[in-house]
Write a protein that holds these residues in place. Structure first.
Motif, PDB file in Angstrom:
ATOM      1  N   MET A 166       0.850  -1.193   0.000  1.00 22.98           N
ATOM      2  CA  MET A 166       0.000   0.000   0.000  1.00 22.98           C
ATOM      3  C   MET A 166       0.885   1.241   0.000  1.00 22.98           C
ATOM      4  SD  MET A 166      -3.027   1.087   2.597  1.00 22.98           S
ATOM      5  CE  MET A 166      -2.258   1.974   3.920  1.00 22.98           C
ATOM      6  N   ASP A 167       0.589   2.143  -0.866  1.00 21.96           N
ATOM      7  CA  ASP A 167       1.302   3.405  -0.960  1.00 21.96           C
ATOM      8  C   ASP A 167       0.986   4.247   0.273  1.00 21.96           C
ATOM      9  OD1 ASP A 167       2.511   5.752  -1.743  1.00 21.96           O
ATOM     10  OD2 ASP A 167       1.572   5.802  -3.708  1.00 21.96           O
ATOM     11  N   LEU A 168       2.006   4.867   0.856  1.00 26.11           N
ATOM     12  CA  LEU A 168       1.799   5.673   2.059  1.00 26.11           C
ATOM     13  C   LEU A 168       0.934   6.905   1.813  1.00 26.11           C
ATOM     14  CD1 LEU A 168       5.364   5.479   3.629  1.00 26.11           C
ATOM     15  CD2 LEU A 168       3.305   4.245   4.314  1.00 26.11           C
ATOM     16  N   ILE A 169       0.867   7.346   0.573  1.00 31.93           N
ATOM     17  CA  ILE A 169       0.070   8.531   0.273  1.00 31.93           C
ATOM     18  C   ILE A 169      -1.420   8.209   0.106  1.00 31.93           C
ATOM     19  CG2 ILE A 169       0.259   8.558  -2.238  1.00 31.93           C
ATOM     20  CD1 ILE A 169       0.949  11.625  -1.818  1.00 31.93           C
ATOM     21  N   ASP A 170      -1.763   6.936  -0.135  1.00 35.51           N
ATOM     22  CA  ASP A 170      -3.157   6.549  -0.358  1.00 35.51           C
ATOM     23  C   ASP A 170      -4.106   7.035   0.734  1.00 35.51           C
ATOM     24  OD1 ASP A 170      -2.382   5.382  -2.720  1.00 35.51           O
ATOM     25  OD2 ASP A 170      -2.595   3.308  -2.013  1.00 35.51           O
ATOM     26  N   PRO A 171      -3.802   6.828   2.026  1.00 32.42           N
ATOM     27  CA  PRO A 171      -4.733   7.321   3.059  1.00 32.42           C
ATOM     28  C   PRO A 171      -4.932   8.840   3.019  1.00 32.42           C
ATOM     29  CG  PRO A 171      -3.166   5.777   4.014  1.00 32.42           C
ATOM     30  CD  PRO A 171      -2.702   6.067   2.610  1.00 32.42           C
ATOM     31  N   LEU A 172      -3.889   9.572   2.678  1.00 37.41           N
ATOM     32  CA  LEU A 172      -4.022  11.032   2.571  1.00 37.41           C
ATOM     33  C   LEU A 172      -4.927  11.418   1.400  1.00 37.41           C
ATOM     34  CD1 LEU A 172      -0.317  12.069   3.241  1.00 37.41           C
ATOM     35  CD2 LEU A 172      -2.256  12.249   4.810  1.00 37.41           C
ATOM     36  N   VAL A 173      -4.763  10.727   0.295  1.00 38.20           N
ATOM     37  CA  VAL A 173      -5.594  11.023  -0.870  1.00 38.20           C
ATOM     38  C   VAL A 173      -7.052  10.662  -0.585  1.00 38.20           C
ATOM     39  CG1 VAL A 173      -6.003  10.497  -3.309  1.00 38.20           C
ATOM     40  CG2 VAL A 173      -3.663  10.793  -2.476  1.00 38.20           C
ATOM     41  N   ARG A 174      -7.285   9.539   0.103  1.00 36.99           N
ATOM     42  CA  ARG A 174      -8.664   9.175   0.464  1.00 36.99           C
ATOM     43  C   ARG A 174      -9.277  10.235   1.374  1.00 36.99           C
ATOM     44  NH1 ARG A 174      -6.361   3.855   0.639  1.00 36.99           N
ATOM     45  NH2 ARG A 174      -6.119   4.012   2.901  1.00 36.99           N
ATOM     46  N   THR A 175      -8.507  10.772   2.296  1.00 38.75           N
ATOM     47  CA  THR A 175      -8.995  11.854   3.166  1.00 38.75           C
ATOM     48  C   THR A 175      -9.338  13.086   2.339  1.00 38.75           C
ATOM     49  OG1 THR A 175      -7.716  11.008   5.027  1.00 38.75           O
ATOM     50  CG2 THR A 175      -8.408  13.313   5.144  1.00 38.75           C
ATOM     51  N   ALA A 176      -8.500  13.393   1.357  1.00 36.85           N
ATOM     52  CA  ALA A 176      -8.771  14.535   0.478  1.00 36.85           C
ATOM     53  C   ALA A 176     -10.056  14.316  -0.320  1.00 36.85           C
ATOM     54  CB  ALA A 176      -7.589  14.768  -0.461  1.00 36.85           C
ATOM     55  N   LEU A 219     -18.878  -1.443  -6.863  1.00 31.28           N
ATOM     56  CA  LEU A 219     -17.658  -0.901  -6.273  1.00 31.28           C
ATOM     57  C   LEU A 219     -18.000  -0.004  -5.105  1.00 31.28           C
ATOM     58  CD1 LEU A 219     -17.411   2.284  -7.289  1.00 31.28           C
ATOM     59  CD2 LEU A 219     -16.576   1.211  -9.347  1.00 31.28           C
ATOM     60  N   ARG A 220     -16.956   0.288  -4.342  1.00 38.01           N
ATOM     61  CA  ARG A 220     -17.070   1.228  -3.223  1.00 38.01           C
ATOM     62  C   ARG A 220     -16.053   2.333  -3.439  1.00 38.01           C
ATOM     63  NH1 ARG A 220     -18.905  -1.290   2.200  1.00 38.01           N
ATOM     64  NH2 ARG A 220     -20.945  -0.338   2.187  1.00 38.01           N
ATOM     65  N   ASN A 221     -16.559   3.544  -3.349  1.00 39.01           N
ATOM     66  CA  ASN A 221     -15.682   4.717  -3.390  1.00 39.01           C
ATOM     67  C   ASN A 221     -15.243   5.055  -1.976  1.00 39.01           C
ATOM     68  OD1 ASN A 221     -17.909   5.447  -5.786  1.00 39.01           O
ATOM     69  ND2 ASN A 221     -15.777   5.749  -6.322  1.00 39.01           N
ATOM     70  N   SER A 222     -14.078   5.615  -1.846  1.00 42.20           N
ATOM     71  CA  SER A 222     -13.527   5.929  -0.524  1.00 42.20           C
ATOM     72  C   SER A 222     -14.339   6.985   0.215  1.00 42.20           C
ATOM     73  CB  SER A 222     -12.079   6.407  -0.668  1.00 42.20           C
ATOM     74  OG  SER A 222     -12.013   7.573  -1.472  1.00 42.20           O
ATOM     75  N   TYR A 223     -15.132   7.751  -0.494  1.00 37.17           N
ATOM     76  CA  TYR A 223     -15.850   8.877   0.110  1.00 37.17           C
ATOM     77  C   TYR A 223     -17.351   8.637   0.265  1.00 37.17           C
ATOM     78  CZ  TYR A 223     -16.267   9.617  -4.900  1.00 37.17           C
ATOM     79  OH  TYR A 223     -16.477   9.437  -6.241  1.00 37.17           O
ATOM     80  N   LYS A 224     -17.842   7.433  -0.078  1.00 35.78           N
ATOM     81  CA  LYS A 224     -19.269   7.126   0.048  1.00 35.78           C
ATOM     82  C   LYS A 224     -19.434   5.829   0.830  1.00 35.78           C
ATOM     83  CE  LYS A 224     -21.077   9.159  -4.198  1.00 35.78           C
ATOM     84  NZ  LYS A 224     -21.845   8.905  -5.415  1.00 35.78           N
ATOM     85  N   HIS A 225     -20.592   5.681   1.470  1.00 31.66           N
ATOM     86  CA  HIS A 225     -20.875   4.469   2.228  1.00 31.66           C
ATOM     87  C   HIS A 225     -21.583   3.411   1.390  1.00 31.66           C
ATOM     88  CE1 HIS A 225     -19.502   6.262   5.916  1.00 31.66           C
ATOM     89  NE2 HIS A 225     -20.244   7.327   5.676  1.00 31.66           N
ATOM     90  N   ASP A 226     -22.450   3.838   0.470  1.00 23.72           N
ATOM     91  CA  ASP A 226     -23.242   2.889  -0.310  1.00 23.72           C
ATOM     92  C   ASP A 226     -22.445   2.351  -1.496  1.00 23.72           C
ATOM     93  OD1 ASP A 226     -25.321   3.340   1.422  1.00 23.72           O
ATOM     94  OD2 ASP A 226     -26.376   4.733   0.109  1.00 23.72           O
ATOM     95  N   PHE A 227     -22.853   1.176  -1.964  1.00 25.35           N
ATOM     96  CA  PHE A 227     -22.223   0.557  -3.119  1.00 25.35           C
ATOM     97  C   PHE A 227     -22.676   1.284  -4.379  1.00 25.35           C
ATOM     98  CE2 PHE A 227     -22.140  -2.727   0.067  1.00 25.35           C
ATOM     99  CZ  PHE A 227     -20.909  -3.350  -0.125  1.00 25.35           C
ATOM    100  N   SER A 228     -21.796   1.326  -5.366  1.00 26.38           N
ATOM    101  CA  SER A 228     -22.096   1.989  -6.618  1.00 26.38           C
ATOM    102  C   SER A 228     -21.556   1.141  -7.763  1.00 26.38           C
ATOM    103  CB  SER A 228     -21.488   3.395  -6.633  1.00 26.38           C
ATOM    104  OG  SER A 228     -21.979   4.123  -7.751  1.00 26.38           O
TER     105      SER A 228
END
Length: 167
Positions: A1-11, A46-55
């Protein structure tokens, strides 16, 4: 896992929250396409990092794009699946108001003989899997995805027993 991934998901989550606030105030009209990718009776969710429901793979239409072109672009961007717009067929359209916007949503479909290899960025899209249609309909789904899957269930069920399909 890339260390920047969690930061990008937060963004992404922050940007989505800001967009929701903007949409709440402005109530814009938007237009986009979602893609129903089918392998037999299984559909790609799929699941997006910024939504709870499946899309499903999809997103906003760029200027001059057709629903098929938008669908092909979004498949490539979100799950690494490369198809030509001609391989997609337009099947359904609905209006969504779930995110405080008036969203015209086109659905295109792709039928696959084999499950493809998917490539997720683990930033915007954090999970994707083929799910049986009946199981998918029991999951928490984005409003327009639920409408599409209910329509797809009717279309894929075939004619009632004892009746022939119309030519």
């Amino acid at each position: 896992m890339d260390l920047i991934d969690p930061l990008v998901r937060t963004a992404y989550r922050g940007a989505y929250s800001l967009a929701m606030a903007y949409w709440f105030v402005r109530r814009p009209r938007t237009e986009g396409t979602l893609v129903g990718v089918w392998h037999g009776r299984e559909v790609l969710l799929l699941r997006n990092s910024y939504k709870h429901d499946f899309s499903m793979p999809g997103g906003g239409k760029h200027s001059g794009e057709s629903p098929r072109q938008t669908g092909a672009r979004e498949l490539r961007e979100e799950v690494g699946l490369r198809v030509s717009p001609g391989e997609l067929r337009e099947v359904f359209e609905t209006q969504g108001t779930e995110e405080f916007k008036r969203d015209r949503c086109h659905f295109v479909e792709l039928e696959l003989q084999a499950r493809p290899s998917l490539t997720l960025d683990n930033r915007e899209v954090v999970w994707a899997e083929f799910i049986d249609l009946d199981t998918a309909l029991r999951l928490p789904l984005v409003q327009v995805v639920r409408a599409y899957l209910e329509d797809a269930a009717r279309r894929r069920a075939g004619p009632p027993p004892g009746q022939r399909a119309r030519p």
